[in-house]
Design an enzyme around this catalytic site. Structure first.
Site, PDB file in Angstrom:
ATOM      1  CD  GLU A 195      24.527 -76.227  -6.475  1.00  0.00           C
ATOM      2  OE1 GLU A 195      24.797 -75.915  -7.640  1.00  0.00           O
ATOM      3  OE2 GLU A 195      24.931 -77.267  -5.940  1.00  0.00           O
ATOM      4  CB  SER A 198      26.750 -76.123  -4.254  1.00  0.00           C
ATOM      5  OG  SER A 198      27.125 -75.760  -2.949  1.00  0.00           O
ATOM      6  CB  SER A 233      23.482 -77.360 -17.394  1.00  0.00           C
ATOM      7  OG  SER A 233      22.845 -76.617 -16.387  1.00  0.00           O
TER       8      SER A 233
END
Length: 329
Positions: free
Chosen positions: A16, A166, A302
């Site tokens: 990530e 993740s 996000s």
């Protein structure tokens, strides 16, 4: 007004890395330039450095300082936005604690515990109204009898790395035949894995932050994926997942959820901003806890920035209060 030097720390050691870089760009764009001088510090396995257009300037890890144009830059605050190790699992937090530099996330203990899904579930167990899926934790060093796993839990099952943040290495398995490959995939990411009963229902994610000394619950996001579950591809590929913020929920359900996630935040001794993922069971609307994310993504699209905007709050004020609140305490 005296501006504070902020080290905005991005990168990390996981897949990530790029997601973290995008988070840092959005945070940098939303930290008040009148109050803060922001230095984006990139961390990878080889270097900690500030990108200054040339080769980059390396951080002196003895005191977390930087030498620029012959002058030493020291930092008033570390804004950590690394997903996974070393920014989400307590390692950087412990380092900054030793140097006496305040930071925006949970402390070293909470960060380490919440990276371990099994430990986290054990701590939140017993919160009124909160349920957790039945699960087994397996260690790579032990022998794994798939028949025992199959006999202990009801299919379908989720198999996932215990310490991953993740969604990499996750599988959904419908019968015994699929177990060996799924276990191998998860063990490729971690030496501890969690085998968990699948909870069928609506999936949500909700931000919780301490703002002006008070725990604030942001509007929830409902995650509707065209994939079978919310894995790495569903998370980061455009068009695979629909995110509805604020989620379509009745007022009494919103109040109940707020009470549960506030208790999770307190029980885990969280600080700053976290994101809690949960499922409302299809038949009963019971709250099933999935996990808590202590350095949630902060790119413009996000979930937390979506939720901050949905709450009618300004992102610059939100990040500013995370900084000031951590410095005050």
């Amino acid at each position: 007004m005296i501006t504070k030097n902020i080290a905005l720390i991005a990168g990390g050691f996981t897949g990530e890395y790029e997601v973290s870089i995008n988070s840092a760009k959005n945070i940098a764009a939303n930290l008040n330039p009148g109050k803060y001088k922001v230095y984006t510090i990139l961390i990878n396995r080889d270097r900690w450095f500030y990108e200054d257009g040339n080769m980059g300037s390396d951080i002196d890890k003895n005191d977390f300082s930087l030498e620029l144009k012959g002058e030493k830059v020291k930092f008033d605050f570390a804004f950590i936005t690394i997903h996974g190790t070393p920014g989400e699992d307590g390692k950087l937090q412990g380092y900054f604690d030793m140097l006496g530099i305040p930071y925006n996330t949970c402390d070293a203990t909470t960060s380490a515990i919440t990276m371990n899904k099994a430990y986290t579930k054990a701590i939140v167990e017993g919160i009124h109204g909160l349920h957790t899926a039945r699960s087994l934790r397996l260690f790579q060093r032990d022998m794994h009898d798939v028949a025992i796993v199959a006999a202990s839990l009801h299919f379908p099952l989720f198999i996932k790395p215990n310490n991953g943040g993740s969604s990499v290495g996750m599988s959904k398995v419908y019968n015994v035949a699929g177990l060996p490959e799924a276990l191998q995939k998860a063990f490729h990411e971690d030496d501890q894995i969690l085998v968990e009963e699948f909870i069928k229902g609506r999936e949500f994610s909700i931000g919780v932050a301490r703002l002006n000394g008070k725990i604030t619950v942001l509007p929830a996001t409902e995650i509707i994926s065209s994939k079978d579950f919310f894995d790495y591809e569903a998370k980061y590929s455009p068009g695979v997942t629909e995110e509805i913020t604020p989620a379509n929920l009745p007022a009494e359900k919103i109040d109940q959820i707020a009470g549960i996630v506030t208790e999770v935040y307190l029980r885990l001794n969280c600080k700053g901003m976290v994101r809690i993922d949960f499922i409302l069971l299809e038949s009963t609307e019971d709250f099933y806890f999935i996990e808590v994310n202590t350095t949630p993504g902060q790119s413009a699209a996000s979930l937390i920035p979506q939720q901050v905007r949905a709450a009618g709050m300004d992102l610059m004020e939100f990040y500013g209060e995370l900084v000031e609140g951590a410095i005050r305490h």
